[in-house]
Design an enzyme around this catalytic site. Structure first.
Site, PDB file in Angstrom:
ATOM      1  N   SER A   5     -24.555  43.600  11.097  1.00 60.94           N
ATOM      2  CA  SER A   5     -25.220  42.335  11.371  1.00 60.94           C
ATOM      3  C   SER A   5     -24.172  41.225  11.294  1.00 60.94           C
ATOM      4  O   SER A   5     -22.994  41.500  11.113  1.00 60.94           O
ATOM      5  CB  SER A   5     -26.363  42.105  10.400  1.00 60.94           C
ATOM      6  OG  SER A   5     -25.917  42.320   9.101  1.00 60.94           O
ATOM      7  N   LEU A   6     -24.597  40.003  11.413  1.00 62.91           N
ATOM      8  CA  LEU A   6     -23.670  38.874  11.396  1.00 62.91           C
ATOM      9  C   LEU A   6     -24.011  37.945  10.245  1.00 62.91           C
ATOM     10  O   LEU A   6     -25.180  37.779   9.907  1.00 62.91           O
ATOM     11  CB  LEU A   6     -23.794  38.080  12.701  1.00 62.91           C
ATOM     12  CG  LEU A   6     -23.341  38.757  13.989  1.00 62.91           C
ATOM     13  CD1 LEU A   6     -23.808  37.971  15.201  1.00 62.91           C
ATOM     14  CD2 LEU A   6     -21.830  38.890  14.009  1.00 62.91           C
ATOM     15  N   GLU A  36     -19.831  32.496  22.164  1.00 60.91           N
ATOM     16  CA  GLU A  36     -20.779  33.056  23.137  1.00 60.91           C
ATOM     17  C   GLU A  36     -22.213  32.901  22.672  1.00 60.91           C
ATOM     18  O   GLU A  36     -22.473  32.760  21.478  1.00 60.91           O
ATOM     19  CB  GLU A  36     -20.454  34.536  23.373  1.00 60.91           C
ATOM     20  CG  GLU A  36     -20.456  35.376  22.109  1.00 60.91           C
ATOM     21  CD  GLU A  36     -19.966  36.801  22.351  1.00 60.91           C
ATOM     22  OE1 GLU A  36     -18.746  36.970  22.524  1.00 60.91           O
ATOM     23  OE2 GLU A  36     -20.808  37.716  22.368  1.00 60.91           O
ATOM     24  N   LYS A  38     -25.850  33.559  21.311  1.00 65.42           N
ATOM     25  CA  LYS A  38     -26.468  34.606  20.492  1.00 65.42           C
ATOM     26  C   LYS A  38     -27.811  34.935  21.129  1.00 65.42           C
ATOM     27  O   LYS A  38     -28.744  34.139  21.098  1.00 65.42           O
ATOM     28  CB  LYS A  38     -26.662  34.139  19.053  1.00 65.42           C
ATOM     29  CG  LYS A  38     -27.230  35.237  18.184  1.00 65.42           C
ATOM     30  CD  LYS A  38     -27.156  34.895  16.719  1.00 65.42           C
ATOM     31  CE  LYS A  38     -27.426  36.076  15.815  1.00 65.42           C
ATOM     32  NZ  LYS A  38     -28.598  36.868  16.129  1.00 65.42           N
ATOM     33  N   GLU A  96     -27.072  43.555  23.785  1.00 66.73           N
ATOM     34  CA  GLU A  96     -28.426  43.103  23.506  1.00 66.73           C
ATOM     35  C   GLU A  96     -29.334  43.349  24.710  1.00 66.73           C
ATOM     36  O   GLU A  96     -28.995  42.976  25.829  1.00 66.73           O
ATOM     37  CB  GLU A  96     -28.356  41.595  23.200  1.00 66.73           C
ATOM     38  CG  GLU A  96     -29.537  41.071  22.461  1.00 66.73           C
ATOM     39  CD  GLU A  96     -29.414  41.181  20.949  1.00 66.73           C
ATOM     40  OE1 GLU A  96     -28.522  41.890  20.444  1.00 66.73           O
ATOM     41  OE2 GLU A  96     -30.247  40.562  20.270  1.00 66.73           O
ATOM     42  N   LYS A 211     -16.331  34.681  17.514  1.00 65.70           N
ATOM     43  CA  LYS A 211     -15.577  35.902  17.186  1.00 65.70           C
ATOM     44  C   LYS A 211     -14.083  35.619  17.294  1.00 65.70           C
ATOM     45  O   LYS A 211     -13.642  35.078  18.311  1.00 65.70           O
ATOM     46  CB  LYS A 211     -15.926  37.028  18.167  1.00 65.70           C
ATOM     47  CG  LYS A 211     -17.376  37.444  18.115  1.00 65.70           C
ATOM     48  CD  LYS A 211     -17.715  38.462  19.187  1.00 65.70           C
ATOM     49  CE  LYS A 211     -19.211  38.770  19.116  1.00 65.70           C
ATOM     50  NZ  LYS A 211     -19.690  39.534  20.258  1.00 65.70           N
ATOM     51  N   CYS A 329     -48.423  39.479 -15.268  1.00 65.63           N
ATOM     52  CA  CYS A 329     -48.396  40.058 -13.930  1.00 65.63           C
ATOM     53  C   CYS A 329     -49.809  40.066 -13.334  1.00 65.63           C
ATOM     54  O   CYS A 329     -50.739  40.566 -13.970  1.00 65.63           O
ATOM     55  CB  CYS A 329     -47.851  41.480 -14.006  1.00 65.63           C
ATOM     56  SG  CYS A 329     -48.008  42.384 -12.469  1.00 65.63           S
ATOM     57  N   CYS A 347     -42.190  41.349 -13.698  1.00 63.15           N
ATOM     58  CA  CYS A 347     -43.241  41.978 -14.485  1.00 63.15           C
ATOM     59  C   CYS A 347     -42.572  43.021 -15.357  1.00 63.15           C
ATOM     60  O   CYS A 347     -41.711  43.766 -14.907  1.00 63.15           O
ATOM     61  CB  CYS A 347     -44.243  42.632 -13.525  1.00 63.15           C
ATOM     62  SG  CYS A 347     -45.214  43.943 -14.262  1.00 63.15           S
ATOM     63  N   CYS A 353     -47.193  49.357 -13.978  1.00 65.38           N
ATOM     64  CA  CYS A 353     -47.746  48.358 -13.056  1.00 65.38           C
ATOM     65  C   CYS A 353     -48.067  49.017 -11.724  1.00 65.38           C
ATOM     66  O   CYS A 353     -47.181  49.547 -11.057  1.00 65.38           O
ATOM     67  CB  CYS A 353     -46.741  47.234 -12.864  1.00 65.38           C
ATOM     68  SG  CYS A 353     -47.260  46.030 -11.628  1.00 65.38           S
TER      69      CYS A 353
HETATM   70  S1  IVH Z   1     -21.827  40.768  17.870  1.00 67.18           S
HETATM   71  C1  IVH Z   1     -19.952  43.350  14.743  1.00 67.18           C
HETATM   72  N1  IVH Z   1     -22.646  39.133  19.729  1.00 67.18           N
HETATM   73  O1  IVH Z   1     -27.184  39.519  16.491  1.00 67.18           O
HETATM   74  C2  IVH Z   1     -20.740  42.270  15.347  1.00 67.18           C
HETATM   75  N2  IVH Z   1     -24.262  40.068  18.296  1.00 67.18           N
HETATM   76  O2  IVH Z   1     -27.343  39.053  13.660  1.00 67.18           O
HETATM   77  C3  IVH Z   1     -21.888  42.763  16.099  1.00 67.18           C
HETATM   78  N3  IVH Z   1     -26.555  39.406  18.783  1.00 67.18           N
HETATM   79  O3  IVH Z   1     -27.565  42.878  15.630  1.00 67.18           O
HETATM   80  C4  IVH Z   1     -22.733  41.737  16.700  1.00 67.18           C
HETATM   81  N4  IVH Z   1     -26.096  38.118  20.504  1.00 67.18           N
HETATM   82  O4  IVH Z   1     -28.160  42.271  18.002  1.00 67.18           O
HETATM   83  C5  IVH Z   1     -23.013  39.913  18.701  1.00 67.18           C
HETATM   84  N5  IVH Z   1     -23.238  37.693  21.435  1.00 67.18           N
HETATM   85  C6  IVH Z   1     -23.584  38.459  20.425  1.00 67.18           C
HETATM   86  C7  IVH Z   1     -24.931  38.614  20.038  1.00 67.18           C
HETATM   87  C8  IVH Z   1     -25.225  39.436  18.949  1.00 67.18           C
HETATM   88  C9  IVH Z   1     -27.058  38.620  19.738  1.00 67.18           C
HETATM   89  C10 IVH Z   1     -27.365  40.092  17.761  1.00 67.18           C
HETATM   90  C11 IVH Z   1     -27.042  41.544  17.572  1.00 67.18           C
HETATM   91  C12 IVH Z   1     -26.877  41.753  16.101  1.00 67.18           C
HETATM   92  C13 IVH Z   1     -27.443  40.503  15.545  1.00 67.18           C
HETATM   93  C14 IVH Z   1     -26.773  40.166  14.239  1.00 67.18           C
END
Ligand code: IVH
Length: 597
Positions: A5-6, A36, A38, A96, A211, A329, A347, A353
């Site tokens: 993820s980012l 770029e 997202k 994506e 990036k 609780c 709790c 529980c």
């Molecule tokens: S790069 C190692 N580039 O964002 C890095 N991700 O929050 C891999 N996403 O799961 C991700 N646009 O599905 C990258 N231009 C873009 C993106 C992108 C959308 C999504 C991607 C990832 C998520 C992470």
């Protein structure tokens, strides 16, 4: 290689901090960064072998996703054969999948005409379309794709930008609004430009991804937990709406943490209808002074959980009382506790529980864990309330009669559940470990533990030091794992599970003799001559060592090249061994004449 993820940034301030940190780590004054859009869709990984598309998978937990190959094959934007396949062998392209806004509107119109349920936003529509069981349906959905990374290349590139150009040559679609910037100012400008462009695009974007352009710099920067250090998602401001706060409920999580949740008058925000929103913790409610009955602002950004921002138009004379966290609780009546200065209130009921028990069982049966289908939260709730099930091991003693007598459970479903339970007895060690729900141990760590130790017994017997030597495992996690297996109740559950016939296939433990540097931690500083720092890091890690960026008394050695930085001074002050580049070469080659202190 996991799908990551980012990290997110929500302000220029945070972007600037990220940029400065990177300059600092790379020891540069200026770097190129790709900027770029997202995409607000869903990630897929496409595998091409000898230029042919052979496999497509969703992200899942990052390591294992769903096989969606037949559906992906129906998407026109995705080539079944790469254009210049000759030099390319195995290639994994990530990107994506999304639906255009116009396509989404048409699709919903069509679904409405057919009397079908509509999708709430293009992202859900893309996700629903990709998960169709029948590829013929997916084929009729207006899905598109932009590639954004490659994990196994058949060709050498030096920058992210070149990678994109190459992907284009191969016939893969790349977002046309990608730019390369130099300097923080230009980066922030690119964000403003994409934000201005946002409404005119025919697809949803929820921010900008930055990036680091040079791939050697990406390698050197590496990763923090599940996200690369060399990339950042700069999110667009979240959408906000106002609604009424009907009440505040308290949810009890798997580890007993009490979380206040806002019950809201339904409101459409950020593309979905929101009826619940997190309030995080009692401190936050107090700080924001939010009370049941208030008119509140609700915010939702992209894929982030909706939250209550503040109360508005408050009339102090007619307003309700401030909300208080319960002292007991709400599920089991046990006292709650707040440890030290942590904000979390828990709790103290533990497995007494029912809420904690239910959450633990839901986790145990979940897809990434024992994967027992048919045991949804409703079923588990009834089983726990009736006293049929207290621990995960009890699931394996359930009878057909017990299941059949539950609400909305027929003969056939009861049998299906029993079959699923039986099937789950054969599992992998990593899934079993993950299923136990040890605090902080996610799927990835469970895998590392399984590989490092090979058996459950070995993990149970491991000392904190041995646990900490595993990649991914830090001191806090090592402590949780150790504490978990030393708790008699947990030992009993594990023994019961094995007694009930749960079995895992033997894991090939990594042969530690091939990892002579296991358990050692190194820090690199200064310029090396025979290799880059990134290469040195990789070579050390291959032999089992950890490479970190800060020196502590626990550091085995600091490898100092030319013009070392402050880490050198710190090593001297702490009396940590200092190694030269020559020492490093000897260490890596296993020179018997060289010994680590
Ligand atoms: S790069 C190692 N580039 O964002 C890095 N991700 O929050 C891999 N996403 O799961 C991700 N646009 O599905 C990258 N231009 C873009 C993106 C992108 C959308 C999504 C991607 C990832 C998520 C992470």
């Amino acid at each position: 290689i996991p799908m990551l993820s980012l990290s997110n940034a929500f302000s220029e301030e945070e972007v600037s901090q990220w940029y400065e940190r990177i300059l600092d780590r790379l020891d540069e004054t200026m770097i190129e960064v790709v900027s770029e859009p997202k995409m607000d869709g869903l990630a897929v990984s496409l595998r091409y072998e000898k230029g042919q598309l052979v496999l497509a998978a969703t992200r899942g937990d990052g390591l294992e996703g769903e096989d969606v190959t037949s559906n992906i094959r129906t998407i026109q934007a995705i080539p079944l054969h790469l254009r210049k396949h000759a030099p390319v062998h195995d290639l994994e392209v990530r990107g994506e999948i999304f639906m255009t806004r116009s396509g989404f509107n048409e699709l919903n119109k069509r679904l409405a005409d057919e009397g079908e349920k509509l999708f709430v936003n293009p992202r859900n529509a893309a996700s629903g379309s990709l998960r169709q069981l029948d590829p013929a349906i997916t084929a009729k959905r207006p899905l598109r794709f932009f590639a954004y990374s490659v994990v196994a290349e058949g060709k050498e590139h030096t920058t992210q930008q070149q990678t994109y150009e190459w992907l284009k040559v191969l016939g893969l679609p790349i977002n046309p609004h990608i730019t390369v910037t130099t300097g923080l100012k230009a980066l922030i400008k690119s964000y403003a430009q994409l934000m201005a462009l946002r409404d005119s695009l025919d697809y949803d974007i929820d921010g900008v991804v930055y990036k680091v352009n040079r791939l050697d710099q990406q390698l050197e920067l590496g990763f923090v937990s599940r996200a690369p250090r060399w990339a950042l998602a700069h999110k667009f401001p979240a959408q906000e709406e106002t609604t009424k706060l009907l009440g505040i409920d308290v949810q009890v999580g798997r580890t007993g943490a009490l979380t206040p949740v806002a019950r809201l008058k339904p409101v459409f925000v950020g593309g979905v209808t929101v009826t619940n929103a997190t309030l995080h913790n009692a401190d936050e409610i107090r700080r924001k002074d939010i009370r049941p009955g208030d008119e509140v602002v609700v915010r939702r950004a992209g894929d982030v959980i909706p939250e209550v921002v503040r109360a508005i138009n408050v009339n102090e004379t007619t307003r309700g009382k401030p909300w208080e966290m319960p002292t007991h609780c709400p599920e089991c009546g046990s006292a709650v506790e707040q440890i030290d200065d942590q904000t979390v209130i828990r709790c103290t009921g533990g497995l007494v529980c029912p809420a904690q028990r239910k959450r633990a069982l839901e986790h145990f049966v979940s897809r990434g864990a024992m994967d027992i289908e048919g045991l949804g939260s409703q079923v588990i709730s009834q089983l726990v309330d009736r006293g049929d099930v207290r621990t995960p091991a009890d699931l394996y003693t359930l009878t057909h009669d017990a299941l059949k007598s539950l609400e909305r459970m027929g003969d056939k479903s009861a049998q299906n559940v029993l079959d699923a339970i039986e099937k789950s007895k054969t599992v992998t060690l990593e899934k079993l470990l993950f299923a136990l729900g040890i605090r902080e141990v996610g799927a990835v760590t469970a895998r590392s533990l399984a590989q490092a130790f090979g058996t459950l017994q070995a993990i149970q017997a491991a000392s904190i030091e041995e646990l900490e030597a595993v990649a991914d495992v830090g001191p806090v996690m090592a402590h949780h794992i150790h504490a978990f297996f030393n708790e008699p109740h947990n030992q009993e559950v594990v023994a019961d599970l094995l007694h009930q016939g749960v079995r895992y296939a033997p894991v090939e433990a990594i042969d530690n003799t091939e990892k002579p540097l296991l358990g050692n931690t190194f820090v690199l500083t200064g310029r090396l001559n025979k290799m880059s720092r990134a290469e040195a890091k990789m070579a050390l890690e291959q032999q089992g060592a950890k490479v970190t960026s800060s020196v502590s008394a626990k550091t085995t050695g600091v490898i100092a090249g030319d013009d070392p930085g402050s880490k050198y001074d710190k090593a001297q002050a702490l009396g940590v061994t200092i190694l030269s580049e020559d020492d490093l070469m000897k260490l890596l080659s296993g020179d018997p004449a060289f010994r680590l202190e």
